[in-house]
Design an enzyme around this catalytic site. Structure first.
Site, PDB file in Angstrom:
ATOM      1  N   SER A   1       2.817  -0.154  -9.986  1.00  0.00           N
ATOM      2  CA  SER A   1       4.276  -0.203  -9.816  1.00  0.00           C
ATOM      3  C   SER A   1       4.472  -1.948 -10.020  1.00  0.00           C
ATOM      4  O   SER A   1       4.415  -2.799  -9.263  1.00  0.00           O
ATOM      5  CB  SER A   1       4.906   0.015  -8.393  1.00  0.00           C
ATOM      6  OG  SER A   1       3.999  -0.311  -7.549  1.00  0.00           O
TER       7      SER A   1
ATOM      8  N   ASP B   1      -3.582  -7.144  -5.757  1.00  0.00           N
ATOM      9  CA  ASP B   1      -2.267  -7.745  -5.675  1.00  0.00           C
ATOM     10  C   ASP B   1      -2.540  -9.207  -5.562  1.00  0.00           C
ATOM     11  O   ASP B   1      -3.510  -9.478  -4.831  1.00  0.00           O
ATOM     12  CB  ASP B   1      -1.282  -7.149  -4.782  1.00  0.00           C
ATOM     13  CG  ASP B   1       0.072  -7.668  -4.659  1.00  0.00           C
ATOM     14  OD1 ASP B   1       0.675  -6.456  -5.064  1.00  0.00           O
ATOM     15  OD2 ASP B   1       0.246  -8.734  -4.766  1.00  0.00           O
TER      16      ASP B   1
ATOM     17  N   GLY C   1       0.694  -1.194  -0.109  1.00  0.00           N
ATOM     18  CA  GLY C   1       0.056   0.054   0.005  1.00  0.00           C
ATOM     19  C   GLY C   1       0.852   1.317  -0.097  1.00  0.00           C
ATOM     20  O   GLY C   1       0.415   2.373   0.504  1.00  0.00           O
TER      21      GLY C   1
ATOM     22  N   ILE D   1      -3.623 -10.115 -11.786  1.00  0.00           N
ATOM     23  CA  ILE D   1      -4.158  -8.880 -12.547  1.00  0.00           C
ATOM     24  C   ILE D   1      -4.361  -9.452 -14.121  1.00  0.00           C
ATOM     25  O   ILE D   1      -5.252  -8.699 -14.636  1.00  0.00           O
ATOM     26  CB  ILE D   1      -2.835  -7.903 -12.607  1.00  0.00           C
ATOM     27  CG1 ILE D   1      -3.050  -7.215 -11.150  1.00  0.00           C
ATOM     28  CG2 ILE D   1      -3.043  -6.666 -13.769  1.00  0.00           C
ATOM     29  CD1 ILE D   1      -2.042  -6.092 -10.959  1.00  0.00           C
TER      30      ILE D   1
ATOM     31  N   CYS E   1       9.496  -5.546 -10.965  1.00  0.00           N
ATOM     32  CA  CYS E   1      10.660  -4.724 -11.835  1.00  0.00           C
ATOM     33  C   CYS E   1      11.773  -5.696 -12.283  1.00  0.00           C
ATOM     34  O   CYS E   1      12.795  -5.434 -12.960  1.00  0.00           O
ATOM     35  CB  CYS E   1      11.132  -3.967 -10.818  1.00  0.00           C
ATOM     36  SG  CYS E   1      11.630  -4.390  -9.228  1.00  0.00           S
TER      37      CYS E   1
HETATM   38  C1  LIG Z   1       7.229  -3.772  -7.372  1.00  0.00           C
HETATM   39  S1  LIG Z   1       6.012  -4.439  -6.028  1.00  0.00           S
HETATM   40  C2  LIG Z   1       4.832  -3.247  -5.996  1.00  0.00           C
HETATM   41  C3  LIG Z   1       4.742  -2.884  -4.401  1.00  0.00           C
HETATM   42  C4  LIG Z   1       3.753  -1.784  -4.005  1.00  0.00           C
HETATM   43  N1  LIG Z   1       3.795  -0.548  -4.695  1.00  0.00           N
HETATM   44  C5  LIG Z   1       3.868  -1.393  -2.841  1.00  0.00           C
HETATM   45  O1  LIG Z   1       3.729  -0.221  -2.003  1.00  0.00           O
HETATM   46  O2  LIG Z   1       4.310  -2.479  -2.033  1.00  0.00           O
HETATM   47  C6  LIG Z   1       5.134  -5.396  -7.424  1.00  0.00           C
HETATM   48  C7  LIG Z   1       3.727  -6.093  -6.878  1.00  0.00           C
HETATM   49  O3  LIG Z   1       2.925  -6.716  -8.200  1.00  0.00           O
HETATM   50  C8  LIG Z   1       2.261  -7.764  -7.430  1.00  0.00           C
HETATM   51  N2  LIG Z   1       2.197  -8.717  -8.982  1.00  0.00           N
HETATM   52  C9  LIG Z   1       3.077  -9.347  -9.655  1.00  0.00           C
HETATM   53  N3  LIG Z   1       2.460  -9.993 -10.493  1.00  0.00           N
HETATM   54  C10 LIG Z   1       1.103  -9.853 -10.193  1.00  0.00           C
HETATM   55  C11 LIG Z   1      -0.008 -10.272 -10.872  1.00  0.00           C
HETATM   56  N4  LIG Z   1       0.116 -11.080 -11.845  1.00  0.00           N
HETATM   57  N5  LIG Z   1      -1.242  -9.908 -10.396  1.00  0.00           N
HETATM   58  C12 LIG Z   1      -1.312  -9.434  -9.088  1.00  0.00           C
HETATM   59  N6  LIG Z   1      -0.280  -8.818  -8.524  1.00  0.00           N
HETATM   60  C13 LIG Z   1       1.057  -9.136  -9.047  1.00  0.00           C
HETATM   61  C14 LIG Z   1       3.406  -8.524  -6.425  1.00  0.00           C
HETATM   62  O4  LIG Z   1       2.871  -9.515  -5.513  1.00  0.00           O
HETATM   63  C15 LIG Z   1       4.087  -7.172  -5.786  1.00  0.00           C
HETATM   64  O5  LIG Z   1       3.096  -6.812  -4.637  1.00  0.00           O
END
Ligand SMILES: C[S@@+](CC[C@H](N)C(=O)[O-])C[C@H]1O[C@@H](n2cnc3c(N)ncnc32)[C@H](O)[C@@H]1O
Length: 372
Positions: A75, A33, A13, A56, A78
């Site tokens: 986000s 997420d 979050g 997603i 990465c």
């Molecule tokens: C770089 S992190 C973002 C973190 C976020 N901005 C935060 O403040 O914690 C990427 C996030 O994307 C989620 N994610 C990756 N692939 C996903 C998918 N196919 N569907 C849903 N969430 C996904 C991961 O679980 C991760 O929490």
């Protein structure tokens, strides 16, 4: 007006915290997420928000149209773009959800007014970024790109990140947005710090308010006087509390020369990644708790000794080298003090989710720039 937000890749979050910090009225219509640990932290802090534990890839344009978001924040993962990784870009399965969202945005009947995306340095030269830009352009968005690190805002932590701010059919010119950022950075952005994308062909269009805009902007550095020392971000607890965070002997012995070691007065620390506390090299700084003179004395002596020498580890122990606690990492990322973690989560899990998150202060400044 209350801004309706769809928070994609919501993690713990960070974007929600940044939006709170802007003071702008908003409502998260849904946060999405797939990660159960991150979602527990999200729910712990924002129990009233609709959090979808979903892939997603399963989101449809119809579903998002029904939410009618004014702002989509994201986000995406990465790893496909990091310097350390294989840089598989669009071929990496972890890029699929981003590509899917681009398709969804193209198909939306009600386009959100604003889109905000964060990713690592390296994303700006990726094919995924090209797809993002071409999708936004074909949908009628204007956008602006930034490469920024918290140290430019006086925060003693590096986290160089790519940001894209997009507005749907707005007339704001690149120049105006840059001037606003200059104010919020409290420092001057020099012309030579603005990196135009020569290869995108957008540089010639940069001053036109009627065309798409592509620019990476780096704020000028704050001076040392404006920087806050690490002590401001540290937990004030008795020594016993930090016992759990002391570097184990095998780390002390193996890595004394490759650790990034800071102290309370330091104005800088390395980016904390999700491997912090587990892997040593390049995952974040460690801190010592002795005077500068003592530190130099021990370090000099140790560098003259063979690492198998029985005295080495004893000498290094005198430095009381420890990891930053998860709370301290959260402080450096500017999560508010009210933000907390469910008590059953382990240290390793906390470092992982924090390492994946964002700098709340930097994102807040950019969101203000985008939304105001
Ligand atoms: C770089 S992190 C973002 C973190 C976020 N901005 C935060 O403040 O914690 C990427 C996030 O994307 C989620 N994610 C990756 N692939 C996903 C998918 N196919 N569907 C849903 N969430 C996904 C991961 O679980 C991760 O929490």
């Amino acid at each position: 007006m209350v801004i309706r937000v769809l928070e994609l890749f919501s993690g713990i979050g960070g974007m929600h915290c940044s939006l709170n910090a802007t003071g702008i009225s908003f409502k998260i219509e849904a946060a999405v997420d797939i990660n159960t640990t991150a979602n527990q932290v999200y729910m712990h802090n924002f129990p009233d928000t609709t959090l979808l534990q979903r892939n997603i890839l399963s989101l449809s344009s119809k579903e998002i149209d029904n939410l009618k978001p004014d702002l989509i924040t994201m986000s995406p993962p990465c790893q496909p773009f990091t310097r350390q990784g294989l840089k598989q870009d669009c071929e990496d399965v972890r890029t699929q959800p981003l590509l899917h969202i681009l398709q969804v945005i193209s198909d939306l009947e009600y386009k959100p007014y604003y889109i905000f995306l964060e990713n690592v340095k390296g994303f700006e030269t990726s094919r995924a970024k090209e797809k993002l830009v071409s999708t936004l352009q074909s949908c009628g968005y204007k956008f602006k790109e930034f490469l920024l690190t918290p140290t430019q805002f006086g925060i003693p932590n590096s986290r160089l990140r790519y940001y894209l701010l997009a507005k749907f059919r707005f007339g704001t010119s690149c120049v105006n947005m840059t001037q606003e950022l200059t104010t919020s950075l409290r420092c001057e952005i020099k012309k030579e710090d603005m990196l135009f994308f020569k290869n995108s062909g957008l540089d010639s269009e940069i001053d036109s308010s009627n065309t798409a805009e592509g620019v990476v902007c780096r704020g000028g550095n704050t001076t040392d006087d404006e920087k806050t020392p690490l002590s401001f971000y540290l937990e004030n607890k008795p020594d016993l509390y930090f016992q759990d965070y002391l570097l184990p002997d095998k780390v002390l012995l193996k890595f004394p020369m490759i650790l990034d070691i800071v102290d309370r007065r330091s104005l800088q620390s390395c980016c904390f990644t999700k491997g912090y506390g587990h892997y040593v090299q390049g995952t974040g700084s460690v801190i010592h708790a002795v005077s500068h003179d003592k530190f130099i004395e021990v370090y000099k002596t140790v560098s003259l000794l063979n690492k198998e020498h029985p005295q080495t580890v004893e000498l290094l122990k005198q430095l009381k080298l420890r990891y930053f606690t998860p709370r301290e990492v959260a402080n450096l990322l500017h999560f508010p003090s009210m933000f907390s973690f469910p008590s059953h989560l382990k240290k390793k899990q906390l470092y992982q989710i924090l390492g994946n998150s964002i700098n709340v202060y930097v994102v807040c400044e950019l969101l203000k720039l985008l939304l105001q």
